[in-house]
Design a protein around this motif. Structure first.
Motif, short mmCIF file in Angstrom:
data_model
loop_
_atom_site.label_atom_id
_atom_site.label_comp_id
_atom_site.label_asym_id
_atom_site.label_seq_id
_atom_site.Cartn_x
_atom_site.Cartn_y
_atom_site.Cartn_z
N ALA A 1 0.85 -1.18 0.04
CA ALA A 1 0.02 0.12 0.05
C ALA A 1 0.90 1.07 0.08
O ALA A 1 0.78 2.01 -0.69
CB ALA A 1 -0.96 0.10 1.22
N ILE A 2 1.90 1.19 0.75
CA ILE A 2 2.82 2.31 1.00
C ILE A 2 3.60 2.55 -0.35
O ILE A 2 3.73 3.62 -0.79
CB ILE A 2 3.75 2.35 2.36
N PHE A 3 4.06 1.41 -0.89
CA PHE A 3 4.69 1.36 -2.20
C PHE A 3 3.68 1.91 -3.40
O PHE A 3 4.39 2.70 -4.16
CB PHE A 3 5.11 -0.14 -2.52
N ALA A 4 2.48 1.60 -3.24
CA ALA A 4 1.70 1.92 -4.50
C ALA A 4 1.46 3.50 -4.43
O ALA A 4 1.65 4.07 -5.43
CB ALA A 4 0.31 1.18 -4.28
N ASP A 5 1.42 3.77 -3.04
CA ASP A 5 1.31 5.57 -3.08
C ASP A 5 2.55 6.19 -3.49
O ASP A 5 2.34 7.18 -4.40
CB ASP A 5 1.07 5.99 -1.55
N MET A 6 3.62 5.94 -3.08
CA MET A 6 4.87 6.56 -3.49
C MET A 6 5.24 6.27 -4.69
O MET A 6 5.83 7.15 -5.47
CB MET A 6 5.98 5.98 -2.65
N LEU A 7 4.90 4.95 -5.54
CA LEU A 7 4.89 4.90 -7.01
C LEU A 7 4.22 5.87 -7.69
O LEU A 7 4.51 6.57 -8.60
CB LEU A 7 4.57 3.60 -7.31
N MET A 8 2.75 5.85 -7.21
CA MET A 8 2.05 6.75 -7.94
C MET A 8 2.45 8.45 -8.11
O MET A 8 2.63 9.09 -9.11
CB MET A 8 0.61 6.55 -7.62
N TYR A 9 2.81 8.52 -6.67
CA TYR A 9 3.45 9.91 -6.47
C TYR A 9 4.73 10.14 -7.49
O TYR A 9 4.89 11.12 -8.14
CB TYR A 9 3.95 9.98 -5.03
N GLY A 10 5.88 9.01 -7.56
CA GLY A 10 6.87 9.33 -8.30
C GLY A 10 6.57 9.19 -9.69
O GLY A 10 7.51 9.56 -10.49
N LEU A 11 5.67 8.67 -10.24
CA LEU A 11 5.38 8.44 -11.67
C LEU A 11 5.15 10.01 -12.22
O LEU A 11 5.41 10.11 -13.42
CB LEU A 11 4.13 7.43 -12.24
N VAL A 12 4.18 10.60 -11.43
CA VAL A 12 3.79 11.85 -12.04
C VAL A 12 4.57 12.97 -11.65
O VAL A 12 4.73 13.88 -12.42
CB VAL A 12 2.09 11.84 -11.61
N VAL A 13 4.99 13.03 -10.65
CA VAL A 13 5.62 14.38 -10.01
C VAL A 13 6.67 15.02 -11.03
O VAL A 13 6.71 16.28 -11.10
CB VAL A 13 6.13 14.19 -8.58
N PRO A 14 7.69 14.14 -11.63
CA PRO A 14 8.48 14.84 -12.29
C PRO A 14 8.20 15.38 -13.58
O PRO A 14 8.88 16.39 -13.88
CB PRO A 14 9.70 13.30 -12.78
N PHE A 15 6.99 15.07 -13.95
CA PHE A 15 6.44 15.85 -15.29
C PHE A 15 5.24 16.93 -14.82
O PHE A 15 4.80 17.48 -15.69
CB PHE A 15 5.89 14.70 -16.02
N LEU A 16 4.80 16.78 -13.72
CA LEU A 16 3.91 17.91 -13.23
C LEU A 16 4.38 19.39 -13.69
O LEU A 16 3.40 20.10 -14.34
CB LEU A 16 3.72 17.93 -11.74
N PRO A 17 5.72 19.93 -13.67
CA PRO A 17 5.99 21.24 -13.85
C PRO A 17 5.65 21.28 -15.28
O PRO A 17 5.19 22.47 -15.95
CB PRO A 17 7.37 21.22 -13.62
N VAL A 18 6.26 20.51 -16.47
CA VAL A 18 5.90 20.46 -17.78
C VAL A 18 4.23 20.73 -18.16
O VAL A 18 4.06 21.35 -18.98
CB VAL A 18 6.76 19.54 -18.26
N HIS A 19 3.71 19.58 -17.55
CA HIS A 19 2.18 19.57 -17.93
C HIS A 19 1.56 20.84 -17.44
O HIS A 19 0.72 21.29 -18.16
CB HIS A 19 1.70 18.47 -17.14
N ALA A 20 1.98 21.34 -16.29
CA ALA A 20 1.27 22.58 -15.67
C ALA A 20 1.51 23.85 -16.42
O ALA A 20 0.61 24.45 -16.79
CB ALA A 20 1.54 22.74 -14.08
N GLU A 21 2.72 23.68 -16.79
CA GLU A 21 2.90 24.94 -17.91
C GLU A 21 2.37 24.81 -19.08
O GLU A 21 1.90 26.02 -19.70
CB GLU A 21 4.57 24.96 -18.05
N SER A 22 2.22 23.53 -19.71
CA SER A 22 1.43 23.58 -20.84
C SER A 22 -0.07 23.99 -20.78
O SER A 22 -0.80 23.95 -21.54
CB SER A 22 1.35 22.08 -21.33
N LEU A 23 -0.56 23.75 -19.55
CA LEU A 23 -1.89 24.49 -19.06
C LEU A 23 -1.98 25.74 -18.80
O LEU A 23 -2.88 26.31 -18.33
CB LEU A 23 -2.40 23.49 -17.79
N GLY A 24 -0.86 26.62 -18.74
CA GLY A 24 -0.66 28.05 -18.50
C GLY A 24 -0.31 28.28 -17.39
O GLY A 24 -0.55 29.62 -16.67
#
Length: 164
Positions: free
Chosen positions: A16-39
């Protein structure tokens, strides 16, 4: 029988803890790029990152108390379902504020496996074994943080942000 129960609970909490941190780690590195693409501005991206921690901070005591009332196992399963749902919200976010909502909900959902899972370990393991069990459970966090970004990078390269 008791040994099997303890081992099973430990494996479930680690996962359960692994799944949480895996999901977190999958997305977080790309959030700034995606957020910038959304303005989003840099200040808004800072808010986006803080929203997860804010929700986690506020929800942890609430879910800790709730786990005492409704039971750890039910809450743990609910939390994992909620984490999966927040991942879908990320994938389909078409505006910055939906992305913020996804981060808030992810922080809220993350509080559930952490509180219910660790409380379940405390319930099942005697005082003499609790530290070892908690340490092993925290290895799930390290594994998720370790594996999430490289797996996310591969998925991002294969299909872009929505493929995460």
């Amino acid at each position: 029988m008791v040994r099997n129960l303890k081992s099973s609970v430990l494996v479930v909490v680690i996962l359960a803890i692994f799944a949480d941190m895996l999901m977190y780690g999958l997305v977080v590195p790309f959030l700034p790029v995606h957020a910038e693409s959304l303005g989003a501005t840099q200040s808004e991206i800072g808010l986006l990152f803080a929203s997860y921690a804010l929700a986690l901070f506020m929800a942890t005591p609430l879910f800790g108390a709730l786990s005492d009332r409704v039971g750890r196992k039910k809450l743990l399963v609910s939390g994992l379902i909620a984490l999966a749902a927040t991942t879908l919200i990320y994938a389909f976010a078409t505006s910055f504020w939906v992305l913020v909502l996804a981060r808030l909900l992810q922080g809220l959902a993350a509080a559930i496996p952490w509180t219910a899972g660790l409380a379940l370990l405390a319930d099942v393991f005697p005082k003499e074994e609790r530290g070892r069990a908690m340490g092993l459970a925290m290895s799930g966090q390290a594994a998720g943080v370790l594996l999430g970004p490289p797996i996310g990078g591969c998925l991002y390269e294969a299909g872009g942000y929505h493929f995460l």
